[in-house]
Structures are given as structure tokens and as C-alpha cells.
Design an enzyme around this catalytic site. Structure first.
Site, mmCIF file in Angstrom:
data_model
loop_
_atom_site.group_PDB
_atom_site.id
_atom_site.type_symbol
_atom_site.label_atom_id
_atom_site.label_comp_id
_atom_site.label_asym_id
_atom_site.label_seq_id
_atom_site.Cartn_x
_atom_site.Cartn_y
_atom_site.Cartn_z
ATOM 1 N N HIS A 173 0.859 -1.191 0.000
ATOM 2 C CA HIS A 173 0.000 0.000 0.000
ATOM 3 C C HIS A 173 0.894 1.239 0.000
ATOM 4 O O HIS A 173 1.717 1.415 0.899
ATOM 5 C CB HIS A 173 -0.884 -0.012 1.243
ATOM 6 C CG HIS A 173 -1.870 1.111 1.279
ATOM 7 N ND1 HIS A 173 -2.921 1.215 0.395
ATOM 8 C CD2 HIS A 173 -1.969 2.191 2.094
ATOM 9 C CE1 HIS A 173 -3.622 2.305 0.671
ATOM 10 N NE2 HIS A 173 -3.058 2.908 1.693
ATOM 11 N N ASP A 220 0.644 5.224 -0.129
ATOM 12 C CA ASP A 220 -0.165 6.433 -0.082
ATOM 13 C C ASP A 220 0.382 7.436 -1.086
ATOM 14 O O ASP A 220 1.550 7.830 -1.028
ATOM 15 C CB ASP A 220 -0.159 7.015 1.324
ATOM 16 C CG ASP A 220 -1.034 6.211 2.280
ATOM 17 O OD1 ASP A 220 -2.077 5.710 1.832
ATOM 18 O OD2 ASP A 220 -0.667 6.076 3.458
ATOM 19 N N ASP A 247 -8.074 1.180 2.638
ATOM 20 C CA ASP A 247 -7.712 2.150 3.682
ATOM 21 C C ASP A 247 -8.544 3.424 3.620
ATOM 22 O O ASP A 247 -8.121 4.465 4.099
ATOM 23 C CB ASP A 247 -6.218 2.491 3.540
ATOM 24 C CG ASP A 247 -5.680 3.251 4.735
ATOM 25 O OD1 ASP A 247 -6.146 3.005 5.866
ATOM 26 O OD2 ASP A 247 -4.778 4.092 4.555
#
Length: 922
Positions: free
Chosen positions: A179, A181, A291
């Protein structure tokens, strides 16, 4: 050099430091390198240091596994400290971070480069003062100390023989994941480098472990690699074909889903899926949002209309009050669309692949009676990194299948039975502050969304459609809808860039609109009014030198003639009251509203002091920029002192009174406006906000009560409790809405509208809107400075649907556009509907043809028939999906189409026309 007993020897390093923006490999290797060794400091914050790494493998190590091993000064977890990309032969090779420290060495000579980012870690919570990341860009002091750079023989420990294999009826499918961001505690530029580091590492692992599968979402990150690292991108494409790399996700970024408009979510899906289909010949069927901070009730319909059959998240495992009751279930949207949904039961997207975590995942699975499969996502994430070799080897030892998300969802949905159905939104019981944090960004975002809507419709009308310019603007907007940008939870550097980007999008769209409306209006001096909304409007507007009543048809324009209001509709203003034919508003000597009297039904609207500013202490225990904790209600200061009052417009077509208040270090100036013949009481606010750890709300106690209030969501509305009798109701002490919320019953109601705010709480008979917050982590000056926004109160007879609340909120966010000219069509409506129950959201050019796309939706929550009439050139009409793929043709007669819509149905029409030669213009 003698080899030590530990079979390692130091590498020869030299360094070249670059301040400011990163440079290319070609420029870096021409830099002025100086010798550096373990123990030396390097890297001022946010700088880049290129290390040239050289050495020679001793002949005595021949035939053994040799690695270069580094500790660049790692002082945090992977993704949250310094990290590097190794370059070999001029191409990205692998990432170097706390969990990927070793690079394999083949051959006797060692010569490669490390592009090392000296990224400091921003504070998410903790003591004051918090460092500004913008300020740290100028810091001259090195942030890290090089601890290790050695060649060594790597002898991985043999795995212990054990009974670790997981046996049983439950089947776990594990997917490698990193993941990343797109921005958060780092700017977008660093996310681009994180992607290169993480993805190059995963490509190398695929070569070492043929059964390994890595899934990566966010097409924007693929586009970055295509532009910045074409060789790396070529290797990714090869792995996609081979099946080891799985593009996943569907949206352009993993977008926040609370704050973007419905049309923004459509474009996320449209551009995200089209990118994967164009680049990989692959259509992902999974919306992958592990998320994101909550999921609106119409998202299932958007997924289905975009060709997605499945949904994944794990974020609701963070709920602070009610844990999710299911991991595999059917999610039914407010329109009735159903989507197979899975929450990975490990409650993480950053799995470590320890036996304990995987076993806990199996034990934790709550739907064993109806399903025997679950997903397990593993790898270092948030700041990237991804899986490491030990994780894959753990999968082999445990006997866990490494597989693809698409295969898992196909198999799990086929074998599941008797699944529970969850109806409505998936409200996230945490991060409620993200509806309000970084309010300036939220305002610019709303303006950019609206500006693009107008640029598209008027460009279609003008016949000159700048598709490339609009696509670039949309992509910039969508990037800034990432779930740590728009919600307000990033560092100050991110908002320096985001606000600039969003302003540029809005300005670009305004320029496109200006060109189009000039073309449509032509030359002349008559007043021409453009209305983007799908209902006729009659309003008071300010022409600069005077006020005037103007009118305009739906989705069109009109030259003005004799639009007017009646004499008894005019506004009268005194020092303590203002009224028109519908409302009388009174206030006391502190400028607080004491009465809103509905003259039409002879009813008082307020049950207490209205338009009351309330200031709360706001100190969330865990996540400063993210959360509002319920105990904020324990402190409250009513802002009642009045610094100044001034009547700015004494009546007639408009009355306006300005109230100015000062509190703390802040100044709040507000213009209360009532127009002739209007039920809308507007509050136009200019605020110099200088608080810290405060939450500012405005309150309207009203004489209406109901167990539920209604809130606008994307392409519809939802009802939420106004009481605290259940745990779910108690958790909803702060909720999000798009442009309006309404409290009412069948006889009477009050709506609270906004032009850029999202956080509401309506409890009992008190309606409140969150205006500003002041967190300090991770941005120490979040929201400081000037803000301009408008909210409005609209008392109304009967149900909000028939009262026109939806249209009023649209109008508040889309002011009429006034220009001068003499258009050939003195009055024209591009699209007209015969019912206010259906709203036109979008008129745009099709992505792959010259056809026109018209998107509408049923807004009242009921079935209806609608007749659409268009003046656009059209010979055939089709209903299509959100990717603009034809589904079926619909009858078209003299520019009219009759349609039937179910509750909250989103319907996309493609209008084709013929050119003068009779060819179809698709």
C-alpha cells in the site's frame, strides 16, 4: 582488504547531495561525488543523496551467495524513514529500506548507485510544537548517519522443521501487496519514488519465486512509472501477461469516498478502468479500497455500473464503537444494487505472514457457516516497501496459497451461500474529523468539481470540446481526491501543492467556460444568463452596479427581458429584523437570531438562539487531523460577543446585514442575506482563523423533531438517527453530507445547506454544521488563515423533495453565469426534464467519439417516469454503462426520450448524431 571473521568487508562509497527537486540518473552520475563511510552524516531533510557503491568480491567467496547490505541510518519502519532506489546499468534495480537491506551481487565487480531519499518522519500525534515539513526543506543539518555498507556472504538460516502447515477446511489466499499512499507524510514527488522502489523490488522477487503474485492498485502510479521509468514499466507489463503481477483497484487513486461528488467517483472509475484496459487489455472487476474512511450508500450502484462485481476493504475493523459483524457478505446500496463484499479477516493490508497472524485471521473469520475462503494481504505498506523474501518463504512453510484477487473473488462468490445482506452506507466509526480538516482544500476541491461540470456542458453546447485539456484537469482533480489528501490528514507540503493544483484546475475550467460562453453569447450588449442546473431558475443577481431579477431555463441560457418579482415579495430591513413575503428574521443586540417566523404557515422555526457559533476544545486521543472524539462535547463556548453590526443592503430585491465577531485570536465576519421571494437565508462568511485544537460549529435549534434526519450523499440521500438510543446511533455523533441535510416530517422541515462543508451533527432538534478545525499534527498550522464559505438555512413546507431543497442546494453551489451578447438562440435549453424528481448531473463529450453523454439520476428515492427533451443534434440514443459502453438503444422521437427510473437510479445516455454526410458521429 582482509575479510573479517563475519565474512563481510566494507564497500567503497562516494556521495553527491542534491537539494530541492530530485534529478535524473543521467544528471546524477555527472555530479561531484565525495568519499563517505560508515559513521558519516548525510542527507538534510527532504534532500536526495546519490551514493556510488563500488567494491570487489574476494575470489575465496566464489560460488557463494554474496550481497551488499546497507543501513542508511534507518530510524523508523519501512516507508517512514530514509530509503533508496538502487540503480544498475542505468535502470531501477531494487529498493533499499529497513526490511529490504540486501542487494544480490553477481560477478566479481561491484559498481552501482543508490538514489537515497532523506525523508524525515512527520509527527502524527504527540508533543508540540510540531515541525513544519515545508520549513524542514530549508534545513542545512544532515538528518541521517550512514551505519553500514558492506559486502557479505549471506547464509540464510534454514527454516526449522516444524508442524507449521495450516490444515483445515478454511482456505486462505495470500496476495503480495504494498500500500503506497499517493501523498500523506510525504509529498506526491516522494510517492513517485516510493512506487519505483517498491515495484522494482517486487519484480525481482517474482524472478526468485515463480509462484509469487503481487497486486498493485492506483492507475495513476502506473502512469507515473510509464512516464518516469519506461523500462520498469515494460517489465511490469511482461509480468502482467505472465500472471505474476495483478493490476487491481478500478479507481484512478484509492480515493476518499465521503467528500468527492458522485460525478467525481464516476470519473475515478471511468479513468481507472480505462487505463488498465488500454495498457494491459485487462478489466479489473474488484474495487479495492483497503484504507478509505467510509463508503457511501450508492457506491454499490457505481461499482456495478462500471463493471465491478466485487468490493474489498478492511478499514471498518478500526471502528471505535461497533466492530463489523461480517467479513464476507452482500452489500446492498440505496438503489438495491448488490455487490459481493469481503473484509480480509486479518484486519490489515500490511500482513507480516507470521504463523500467528495467519492463524488469527482464520480464527477471526466470522462467516464460516456460509463461506470457506478468505484473503490475506501481506507486505510492508502505507509508505510502500512490499513483501520481503521471508514472507514468501513463510507462505510456503505454512502451505498458504499465493494467488490472485480476481481468482479469489470468482471462487469465493461462486461457493458462498446464505450470505448476510447489509443495506445502506458503510459508515466508518472513526476519522470523523476528516469531514472538516483542511477546509481551504475542501473549498477549492468543491469549486474545481463545479467548474469542470460547467466547462463540459458549455463546451458541448459551443461545439468546441477541449478533450485533452479537460482530461488533464480531471486527472489532477482525481489525484487530489486521494484518501489522505482531500480528507485533510497530510503534511503541510501536501496542501501547499494540492491547493495550488486545485486552484489551477478551477481556473483552467473557468477559462474553458469563458471561451464557450463567449462563443454561445456572440457579440452584443444584451444580458444573457447561463444556468448549468436542470431546473428553471428565477433569482436576484448582482450585476456590479445594481441588483436585478433574472431567469434562465434548465441546462441552458436566455436573453433577459422582463423577469421580476411582485412588490409584496420585496425585502424590508431594520436594525433588528429583515423580512420578505415568506420569512421574517429577528435578532437581538448580540446579532443572534431570536426568531425566524414562517409567514406563509404562521409558524416559528427556531426553538432557541439561532446561527449561534459554538467553539469546542478538540483534542482527539489518537489521530489529531483525522478524529473528533465524542468528549469534545464536554467543553463548549458560545460565541455571543458582537464587535460590529452593519446594514449593507437595506431592502428591495435583497436585504443584507453584516455581523462581526472576535474571539481568541480569530475574527469572524458574516453577511446574512435574504432575497425577495426566497426561503433561503444565506450566511456568507469571511474568517481569519488563528486557533489551535478547536472545533467551530454553527447551531440552529429548530421547532422540528424526528428520529431521523436526511443527508445528501452521492446521487441520492440517506437517513440517519438523531437520537443516541443504540450503539450505532451513538457512533454517528458526527456524519458527512454533500450539499444539504434536512430535518423534518411530512408537514414541515428545515434544511441546512453548504457550499463547501461536509461535517454535520443533528441531534434532537438542533442542527449543527462543522465550519473549521485546528489540528496541529501532521500539519502544525492546518487551516490557519483566511476562509470564505457560505451556508444557508431553508425552512420549508412539507417534504424536502417537493419543497425544492435539492434544487436550492444545487443553486447555492452553481451561481448563475452572467454575460453580455446576442446569441442566435435567444433562449435555449440543451436538456429539459418534465419532473424535478430527476436531476441532470453531467453533459459531456463521449470519451471515444463525438457523441454526447448525459448522466441523470432519480433524486427523490422513488420510481418515476420522465420525458427528456433535447435540442442537441441527435439521431440515436443509447443507455450505456459508466464506461460508456452501449447496453441498449432507446426510442427517440423528435428529440424526446421517455425513460423509467427506479429509486436513486443513475442513468447514462449516449446521444449520437449524424454529420451532414449522414455518417453516425459516435
Amino acid at each position: 582488504m582482509r575479510v573479517t571473521d563475519e565474512q563481510s568487508l566494507p564497500l567503497d562509497l562516494s556521495a553527491f547531495c542534491v537539494r530541492g527537486e530530485p534529478i535524473s540518473y543521467a544528471d546524477a552520475i555527472r555530479g561531484d561525488f565525495v568519499k563517505i563511510q560508515a559513521g558519516d552524516a548525510w542527507g538534510p531533510p527532504w534532500s536526495t543523496t546519490w551514493f556510488r557503491v563500488r567494491g570487489r568480491v574476494p575470489e575465496s567467496w566464489a560460488g557463494r551467495r554474496v550481497v551488499a547490505q546497507f543501513d542508511l541510518g534507518f530510524d523508523g519502519p519501512t516507508g517512514f524513514t530514509c530509503e533508496a532506489l538502487a540503480w544498475k546499468d542505468g535502470q531501477p534495480w531494487r529498493g533499499v529500506d529497513p526490511n529490504h537491506r540486501r542487494l544480490p551481487i553477481d560477478g566479481p565487480d561491484v559498481d552501482f548507485y543508490l538514489e537515497a531519499a532523506a525523508n524525515p518522519r512527520a509527527a502524527e500525534q504527540g508533543p508540540e510544537p510540531v515541525p513544519s515539513m515545508i520549513a524542514l526543506r530549508e534545513s542545512p543539518e544532515p538528518a541521517f548517519v550512514l551505519r553500514q555498507a558492506v559486502l557479505r556472504v549471506h547464509n540464510p538460516a534454514e527454516p526449522a522443521v516444524s508442524d507449521e502447515r495450516l490444515n483445515g477446511p478454511h482456505q486462505v489466499t495470500a496476495i503480495g501487496h504494498a500500500h503506497i499512499d499517493t501523498a500523506w507524510l510525504w509529498p506526491v514527488r516522494e510517492a513517485k519514488r516510493k512506487v519505483a522502489r517498491s515495484w522494482s523490488t517486487q519484480l525481482a522477487l517474482m524472478d526468485e519465486y515463480p509462484d509469487y503474485v503481487f497486486a498493485a492498485s492506483q492507475p495513476v502510479q502506473y502512469e507515473w512509472m510509464k512516464e518516469l521509468h519506461p523500462d520498469l514499466y515494460r517489465r511490469i507489463k511482461a509480468k502482467v501477461i505472465a500472471g505474476g503481477w495483478e493490476p487491481i483497484g478500478a479507481m484512478w487513486v484509492e480515493a476518499d469516498c465521503n467528500l468527492p461528488s458522485g460525478e467525481s467517483l464516476v470519473r475515478q472509475l471511468l479513468h481507472g478502468k480505462r487505463f488498465f484496459m488500454r495498457e494491459f487489455g485487462y478489466e479489473t472487476k474488484v474495487l479495492w479500497l483497503p484504507d478509505v474512511f467510509g463508503y457511501p450508500g450508492n457506491l454499490p450502484q457505481l461499482m456495478a455500473e462500471a463493471g465491478c462485481d466485487f468490493f474489498l476493504t478492511q478499514k471498518l475493523s478500526w471502528n471505535d464503537t461497533n466492530q463489523p459483524e461480517h467479513h464476507t457478505f452482500t452489500w446492498e446500496g440505496i438503489d438495491g444494487t448488490r455487490i459481493f463484499t469481503h473484509f480480509p479477516p486479518a484486519d490489515t493490508y500490511n500482513g507480516s505472514f507470521s504463523a500467528e497472524e495467519v492463524e488469527r485471521s482464520i480464527r477471526n473469520f466470522k462467516d464460516g457457516a456460509s463461506s470457506s475462503r478468505s484473503l490475506y494481504l501481506f507486505g510492508w505498506g502505507d509508505g510502500g516497501g512490499g513483501p520481503e523474501p521471508e514472507m514468501i518463504e513463510s507462505a510456503h512453510r505454512l502451505g498458504v496459497e499465493l494467488g490472485r484477487a480476481a481468482d479469489f473473488f470468482d471462487e469465493a462468490s461462486a461457493e458462498a451461500h446464505d450470505l448476510t445482506t447489509w443495506v445502506g452506507e458503510l459508515y466508518f466509526e472513526l476519522h470523523r474529523g476528516t469531514y472538516t480538516s483542511q477546509s481551504r482544500t475542501k473549498l477549492l476541491h468543491r469549486r474545481a468539481e463545479q467548474a469542470l461540470r460547467e466547462a463540459e456542458i458549455w463546451s458541448v453546447a459551443a461545439g468546441d470540446y477541449p478533450a485533452d485539456e479537460l482530461e488533464a484537469a480531471w486527472k489532477t482533480l482525481m489525484l487530489n481526491q486521494f484518501h489522505d489528501i482531500l480528507p485533510g490528514s497530510s503534511i503541510d507540503w501536501v496542501y501547499e501543492e494540492s491547493n495550488r493544483d486545485l486552484l489551477r484546475v478551477a481556473n483552467t475550467a473557468e477559462e474553458i467556460t469563458a471561451r464557450a460562453t463567449r462563443t454561445l453569447a456572440g457579440s452584443g450588449h444584451q444580458i444573457c444568463v447561463f444556468n448549468v442546473n436542470s431546473h428553471r431558475r428565477l433569482e436576484v443577481v448582482d450585476l456590479g452596479d445594481r441588483l436585478r431579477v433574472v431567469e434562465s431555463p434548465a441546462c441552458g441560457w436566455a436573453i433577459q427581458s422582463d423577469a421580476h418579482v411582485l412588490r409584496d415579495q420585496l425585502v424590508q430591513v431594520t436594525n433588528r429584523a429583515m423580512e420578505n413575503d415568506l420569512l421574517r428574521v429577528e435578532w437581538d443586540d448580540r446579532g443572534l437570531l431570536t426568531s425566524i417566523w414562517d409567514k406563509e404557515v404562521r409558524r416559528e422555526v427556531l426553538s432557541g438562539l439561532g446561527n449561534l457559533l459554538q467553539l469546542h476544545d478538540d483534542n482527539p486521543a489518537l489521530h489529531d487531523a483525522w478524529d473528533i472524539d465524542l468528549d469534545y462535547l464536554k467543553s463548549r463556548t458560545d460565541i455571543t460577543d458582537l464587535a460590529a453590526q452593519q446594514v449593507e443592503q437595506p431592502g428591495g430585491l435583497r436585504g443584507a446585514v453584516r455581523f462581526t465577531r472576535e474571539f481568541g485570536a480569530s475574527r469572524f465576519s458574516q453577511r446574512m442575506v435574504l432575497d425577495a421571494g426566497s426561503r433561503l437565508l444565506r450566511f456568507e462568511c469571511d474568517v481569519d482563523w488563528r486557533e489551535q485544537h478547536k472545533l467551530l460549529k454553527v447551531a440552529f435549534p429548530v421547532t422540528v423533531s424526528s428520529d431521523e434526519a436526511t443527508y445528501e450523499t452521492q446521487f441520492g440521500h440517506v437517513r440517519r438517527p438523531t437520537h443516541s438510543r443504540t450503539s450505532r446511533a451513538r457512533a454517528m455523533f458526527e456524519v458527512c453530507a454533500q450539499r444539504w441535510a434536512d430535518l423534518g416530517d411530512a408537514d414541515y422541515g428545515v434544511a441546512l445547506l453548504n457550499d463547501c462543508k461536509y461535517g454535520y451533527d443533528i441531534h434532537g432538534g438542533v442542527m449543527r454544521l462543522s465550519l473549521l478545525r485546528a489540528p496541529t499534527h501532521p500539519d502544525p498550522t492546518a487551516d490557519w488563515g483566511w476562509h470564505r464559505f457560505t451556508y444557508a438555512l431553508m425552512p420549508h413546507l412539507g417534504d424536502f423533495r417537493h419543497a425544492g431543497v435539492i434544487a436550492a442546494a444545487e443553486d447555492l453551489n452553481a451561481p448563475l453565469r452572467i454575460t453580455r451578447g446576442a446569441p442566435a438562440d435567444g433562449r435555449r435549453s440543451l436538456i429539459e426534464l418534465d419532473t424535478p424528481q430527476v436531476v441532470v448531473q453531467t453533459i459531456k463529450r463521449a470519451e471515444d467519439s463525438e457523441a454526447t453523454i448525459v448522466r441523470l439520476y432519480e433524486a427523490w428515492g422513488g420510481r418515476c417516469k420522465v420525458r427528456l427533451r433535447t435540442t442537441l443534434p441527435v439521431s440515436r440514443a443509447f443507455i450505456c454503462d459508466l464506461l460508456e459502453r452501449d447496453r441498449r438503444e432507446v426510442a427517440l422521437t423528435d428529440g424526446e426520450i421517455e425513460l423509467e427510473l427506479t429509486p436513486f437510479k443513475i442513468l447514462t445516455l449516449k446521444l449520437e448524431h449524424q454529420n451532414p454526410q449522414g455518417d453516425r458521429r459516435r
